[in-house]
Design an enzyme around this catalytic site. Structure first.
Site, mmCIF file in Angstrom:
data_model
loop_
_atom_site.group_PDB
_atom_site.id
_atom_site.type_symbol
_atom_site.label_atom_id
_atom_site.label_comp_id
_atom_site.label_asym_id
_atom_site.label_seq_id
_atom_site.Cartn_x
_atom_site.Cartn_y
_atom_site.Cartn_z
ATOM 1 N N ASP A 62 44.395 -85.241 -115.017
ATOM 2 C CA ASP A 62 43.722 -84.934 -113.761
ATOM 3 C C ASP A 62 44.541 -85.583 -112.643
ATOM 4 O O ASP A 62 45.269 -86.551 -112.872
ATOM 5 C CB ASP A 62 42.301 -85.508 -113.801
ATOM 6 C CG ASP A 62 41.631 -85.481 -112.440
ATOM 7 O OD1 ASP A 62 41.552 -84.399 -111.834
ATOM 8 O OD2 ASP A 62 41.199 -86.560 -111.977
ATOM 9 N N ASP A 64 43.380 -86.080 -108.786
ATOM 10 C CA ASP A 64 42.680 -86.878 -107.780
ATOM 11 C C ASP A 64 42.040 -88.131 -108.369
ATOM 12 O O ASP A 64 41.196 -88.061 -109.265
ATOM 13 C CB ASP A 64 41.597 -86.040 -107.105
ATOM 14 C CG ASP A 64 42.177 -84.870 -106.328
ATOM 15 O OD1 ASP A 64 43.400 -84.851 -106.098
ATOM 16 O OD2 ASP A 64 41.400 -83.972 -105.955
#
Length: 309
Positions: A62, A64
């Site tokens: 991922d 963010d």
């Protein structure tokens, strides 16, 4: 995408939209990686991607608050404002959303939806090539200094082992690809914005790559690459990514929000928190994750091609 026009928002189920978004993102990631391989200097048959052992493992990160502090879409909006793509009142909204993200430590659906709608309206009518070029500049201005060194080291460990490493994010795929390339990663799966003739229409292909859609994208890419997900690793900070983390044999919670931390502890997933320098648990690259990955992409391409027909 003509064959998909009959699937109006009312008739298209959430699951179908997730599958479509996942397949579209997987194809975009495959094309980007394939293009990089085709344009790279010929340094030997396996010089760029050596296979040392397990050919069916990869890592999915991922973006963010896992790889980068804050949300990529907000940094991107800041860069677009600097280039006068929109007005001061819009920047204030971006700033508020970014402040919320940093203070709350998790993704608020309403804020993310608002940011997404704003970004789509801003880029509508602009050329894809223009946004890619600007993305390079924005990375240097606002993103490079926000990369978490600890997570970057984990990604590099996978690369050093010979595995492919992919970003998986709700951010626009063009921006995600810039970040992945700058970090030396294999590629990126991200939200795919519709374009016709190289110009953005202001619409999405499917839905944002978020939650279940991320899991569908990883599943599609794994099928395309001939990966065994039980040998793969995934990393995220958000409980929204539990579907993706649950797909792989080696899930990791990085800078986890409270819900993910609780879930990870219950299932004995490995954790690490770089926000304070405190290690939530000792983390290493799992031996079973193996090394190496096979270039591919056929399955995702075929799936999307069939949908388009």
């Amino acid at each position: 995408m003509a064959a998909l026009q009959w699937l109006t928002p009312r008739r298209r189920s959430a699951t179908a939209r997730s599958v479509l978004a996942g397949e579209a993102s997987a194809e975009a990631a495959r094309k980007s990686a394939q293009s990089a391989e085709e344009t790279a200097p010929d340094t030997g048959a396996e010089a760029e991607f050596p296979v040392h052992g397990d050919e069916r493992a990869a890592a999915f990160f991922d973006l963010d608050n896992t790889v980068m502090q804050g949300a990529a879409i907000f940094h991107f909006g800041r860069g677009l404002y600097k280039r006068k793509f929109f007005e001061t009142r819009d920047l204030a909204r971006f700033a508020w959303q970014q402040a919320w993200f940093r203070l709350a430590g998790f993704e608020d659906p309403e804020h993310m939806q608002d940011a997404r709608d704003s970004a789509l309206s801003i880029v509508k009518g602009h050329r894809v090539s223009e946004l890619k070029s600007i993305g390079e500049e924005i990375y240097d201005e606002y993103m490079a200094e926000r990369i978490w060194p600890g997570t970057r080291a984990l990604a590099q460990a996978h690369l050093d082992a010979g595995q492919k490493v992919w970003l998986v994010t709700a951010a626009p795929v063009e921006i995600a690809q810039v970040i992945a390339r700058r970090l030396g990663l294999t590629g990126a799966l991200g939200t795919v914005a519709e374009s016709i003739g190289g110009v953005y229409t202001g619409k999405l292909v499917g839905e944002p790559l978020h939650g279940p859609a991320k899991a569908e994208a990883v599943r599609a890419l794994a099928a395309a690459e001939g990966l065994d997900l039980s040998r793969c690793a995934a990393y995220s900070d958000s409980h929204n990514d539990i579907p993706m983390l649950s797909l792989v044999g080696h899930p990791y919670a990085i800078n986890p929000d409270s819900k993910l931390r609780k879930h990870a502890r219950e299932l004995e997933w490995r954790l690490r928190d770089y926000r304070t320098g405190r290690k939530a648990a000792k983390v290493g690259i799992p031996a079973a994750a193996g090394v190496g990955a096979v270039a591919g992409g056929t399955a995702a391409a075929i799936a999307l091609h069939r949908r388009r027909r």
